[in-house]
Enzyme design. Structure first.
Site, PDB file in Angstrom:
ATOM      1  N   ARG A  59      46.080  47.974  30.438  1.00 40.97           N
ATOM      2  CA  ARG A  59      46.069  46.509  30.281  1.00 40.97           C
ATOM      3  C   ARG A  59      45.868  46.108  28.818  1.00 40.97           C
ATOM      4  NH1 ARG A  59      44.096  44.330  34.988  1.00 40.97           N
ATOM      5  NH2 ARG A  59      42.633  46.080  34.975  1.00 40.97           N
ATOM      6  N   TYR A  60      45.075  46.887  28.098  1.00 37.79           N
ATOM      7  CA  TYR A  60      44.766  46.600  26.686  1.00 37.79           C
ATOM      8  C   TYR A  60      45.330  47.738  25.837  1.00 37.79           C
ATOM      9  CZ  TYR A  60      41.123  44.043  29.252  1.00 37.79           C
ATOM     10  OH  TYR A  60      40.447  43.253  30.138  1.00 37.79           O
TER      11      TYR A  60
ATOM     12  N   ARG B  35      42.977  51.025  25.188  1.00 33.06           N
ATOM     13  CA  ARG B  35      42.257  51.739  26.239  1.00 33.06           C
ATOM     14  C   ARG B  35      43.032  51.709  27.545  1.00 33.06           C
ATOM     15  NH1 ARG B  35      40.357  47.007  24.625  1.00 33.06           N
ATOM     16  NH2 ARG B  35      39.381  45.508  26.032  1.00 33.06           N
TER      17      ARG B  35
ATOM     18  N   CYS C 200      34.320  56.298  47.261  1.00 30.36           N
ATOM     19  CA  CYS C 200      33.037  55.881  46.671  1.00 30.36           C
ATOM     20  C   CYS C 200      31.897  56.397  47.542  1.00 30.36           C
ATOM     21  CB  CYS C 200      32.957  54.356  46.615  1.00 30.36           C
ATOM     22  SG  CYS C 200      34.227  53.631  45.582  1.00 30.36           S
TER      23      CYS C 200
ATOM     24  N   CYS D 188      31.029  48.738  48.602  1.00 35.08           N
ATOM     25  CA  CYS D 188      30.402  47.443  48.345  1.00 35.08           C
ATOM     26  C   CYS D 188      31.239  46.377  49.054  1.00 35.08           C
ATOM     27  CB  CYS D 188      30.355  47.185  46.847  1.00 35.08           C
ATOM     28  SG  CYS D 188      29.711  48.590  45.911  1.00 35.08           S
TER      29      CYS D 188
ATOM     30  N   CYS E 188      33.772  44.462  46.895  1.00 38.08           N
ATOM     31  CA  CYS E 188      34.556  45.287  45.953  1.00 38.08           C
ATOM     32  C   CYS E 188      35.883  44.630  45.550  1.00 38.08           C
ATOM     33  CB  CYS E 188      34.840  46.641  46.587  1.00 38.08           C
ATOM     34  SG  CYS E 188      35.888  47.683  45.558  1.00 38.08           S
TER      35      CYS E 188
ATOM     36  N   ARG F 198      38.365  46.256  44.350  1.00 40.34           N
ATOM     37  CA  ARG F 198      39.484  47.161  44.682  1.00 40.34           C
ATOM     38  C   ARG F 198      39.448  47.527  46.161  1.00 40.34           C
ATOM     39  NH1 ARG F 198      38.577  50.160  39.353  1.00 40.34           N
ATOM     40  NH2 ARG F 198      39.951  48.972  37.971  1.00 40.34           N
TER      41      ARG F 198
ATOM     42  N   ASP G 142      35.062  38.765  41.431  1.00 34.80           N
ATOM     43  CA  ASP G 142      36.519  38.604  41.456  1.00 34.80           C
ATOM     44  C   ASP G 142      36.979  37.982  42.777  1.00 34.80           C
ATOM     45  OD1 ASP G 142      37.121  39.786  38.890  1.00 34.80           O
ATOM     46  OD2 ASP G 142      36.439  41.681  39.755  1.00 34.80           O
TER      47      ASP G 142
ATOM     48  N   ASP H 264      37.200  38.552  34.710  1.00 34.53           N
ATOM     49  CA  ASP H 264      38.545  39.124  34.636  1.00 34.53           C
ATOM     50  C   ASP H 264      39.494  38.031  35.090  1.00 34.53           C
ATOM     51  OD1 ASP H 264      39.506  41.894  34.006  1.00 34.53           O
ATOM     52  OD2 ASP H 264      37.600  42.372  34.984  1.00 34.53           O
TER      53      ASP H 264
ATOM     54  N   LYS I 229      39.823  40.636  30.508  1.00 32.77           N
ATOM     55  CA  LYS I 229      38.411  40.261  30.655  1.00 32.77           C
ATOM     56  C   LYS I 229      38.034  39.357  29.494  1.00 32.77           C
ATOM     57  CE  LYS I 229      35.754  43.719  32.293  1.00 32.77           C
ATOM     58  NZ  LYS I 229      36.926  44.511  32.346  1.00 32.77           N
TER      59      LYS I 229
HETATM   60  S1  SF4 Z   1      32.616  48.092  43.609  1.00 35.09           S
HETATM   61 FE1  SF4 Z   1      34.279  49.104  44.758  1.00 35.09          FE
HETATM   62  S2  SF4 Z   1      34.931  50.774  43.429  1.00 35.09           S
HETATM   63 FE2  SF4 Z   1      32.884  50.152  42.743  1.00 35.09          FE
HETATM   64  S3  SF4 Z   1      31.445  51.458  43.898  1.00 35.09           S
HETATM   65 FE3  SF4 Z   1      31.660  49.558  45.044  1.00 35.09          FE
HETATM   66  S4  SF4 Z   1      33.276  50.039  46.533  1.00 35.09           S
HETATM   67 FE4  SF4 Z   1      33.439  51.580  44.934  1.00 35.09          FE
END
Ligand code: SF4
Length: 350
Positions: free
Chosen positions: A90-91, A94, A103, A107, A110, A112, A271, A308, A315
């Site tokens: 994206r940048y 990096r 994971c 979460c 999340c 993603r 997000d 973001d 960001k």
């Molecule tokens: S935010 Fe998403 S990618 Fe990060 S640890 Fe939690 S579940 Fe995994």
């Protein structure tokens, strides 16, 4: 070492982490998004508290099944900037490298969540080699951010292979890992994992932590194993309604991190991931929180509040600016930590 059993969706009620009447709700969410937590995280949950900030982060809720018009499947536009599998560029200076989409915990907010915990979960050796070739072929890339998923779930041998390959790319200056493992599964930060991170180049580790209760003695010990190996540690926190949208909670979290030798780096505005509207604060609320910390806690404890921009536009810092125009002649107002405005002279001519 025997790894602690992962708690999946059907284990949550038997483990006493949610009322029996919630099993169907949990199963319905699990059909859409990955669900898992570790024994370390489960031990932090107070099942008697319906507003428990740890449970809110990891125990599925029917609110996740509600989609708002603002929600997006790829809120930060990873797909748009992915030239080869596993790379997000994206940048200019990096790239993200995502060797694994698993994971230790999933979460509930999340960003993603449409891809983590789903198949294919791991890059093949060939795809990973192509991704590293991409980095080698782009001399403007100075930093590789190894993320996912959680790269600390890789076997130490595999992790070491990635570090070695990146370490040999002359134009790279920094290899940065983003991980939830030191908080969610601290026992995994064993000597073999720490040794896998050894490199000539600077290796940074960014730990994801959202609430001061996550900073357990085990997490502190895991972080200490990394810092004793000479690895600089940073943190990222997601601002979450009902979890940490409170100045005292953020203060305790950031002080706790700094006292563990972890510099708070980013406070992310949540997000626009699908089914996460119940976690989002407004930007104005986030700015009020950040402003309330300014001047009251050490600068070491203050991360940059960032957003973001949806769609992959990058960001940007969104903390309120302490300087504003005072007069048409170019004088400034600057606001101190108590919200009092002070005059500052106009910029030098020329
Ligand atoms: S935010 Fe998403 S990618 Fe990060 S640890 Fe939690 S579940 Fe995994």
């Amino acid at each position: 070492m025997v790894r602690a059993r992962t708690i999946g969706p059907d284990d949550i009620v038997p483990a006493g982490l949610a009322e029996p009447g919630r099993l169907e709700e949990i199963r319905r969410v699990a059909e859409e998004f990955a669900v898992a937590l570790t024994a370390d995280v489960a031990a932090l949950i107070d099942p008697a508290d319906p507003a428990d900030p740890i449970a809110a982060q990891f125990i599925p809720s029917a609110a996740e099944l509600l989609t708002t018009p603002d929600d997006r499947p790829d809120p930060i536009g990873d797909e748009r900037w992915s030239p080869v599998p596993g790379i997000v560029h994206r940048y200019a200076d990096r790239v993200l490298l995502k060797p694994i989409l698993l994971c230790p915990v999933y979460c509930r907010f999340c960003f993603r969540r449409e891809v983590v915990g789903k198949s294919p979960a791991m890059m093949t050796r060939e795809a990973l080699a192509s991704a590293i070739d991409y980095v080698r072929d782009h001399s403007a890339v100075w930093e590789v951010i190894v993320t996912g998923g959680d790269p600390f779930l890789l076997a130490p041998r595999r992790l070491a292979e990635i570090v070695r390959a990146l370490d040999q790319i002359p134009h790279l200056g920094v290899i940065r890992f983003h991980t939830r493992v030191p908080i969610a599964d601290p026992g995994r930060v064993e000597p073999a994992l720490v040794e896998a991170l050894a490199a000539e180049k600077a290796v940074y580790v960014v730990v994801h932590a959202n609430h001061p209760r996550e900073l357990t003695p085990s997490a502190r010990a895991a972080v200490t194993r990394l810092s004793r190996a000479g690895i600089p540690l940073l943190s990222q926190t997601v601002l979450l309604r009902g979890v940490n949208d409170d100045a005292a909670v953020l203060e305790a979290l950031f002080r706790g991190l700094v006292a563990m030798r972890v510099k708070p780096y980013y406070l992310h505005h949540a997000d626009l991931a699908r089914g996460t509207a119940h976690f989002r604060t407004g930007i104005a609320a986030g700015q009020r929180l950040v402003r309330s910390l300014r001047g009251h806690i050490s600068g070491l404890c203050q991360p940059t509040y960032v957003l973001d921009i949806p769609g992959g536009y990058g960001k940007v810092p969104i903390a309120p600016c302490a300087a504003s125009a005072r007069t048409e002649a170019g004088e400034w107002n600057v606001e101190d930590g108590d919200g009092v405005q002070h005059a500052y002279p106009a910029d030098p001519q020329g």
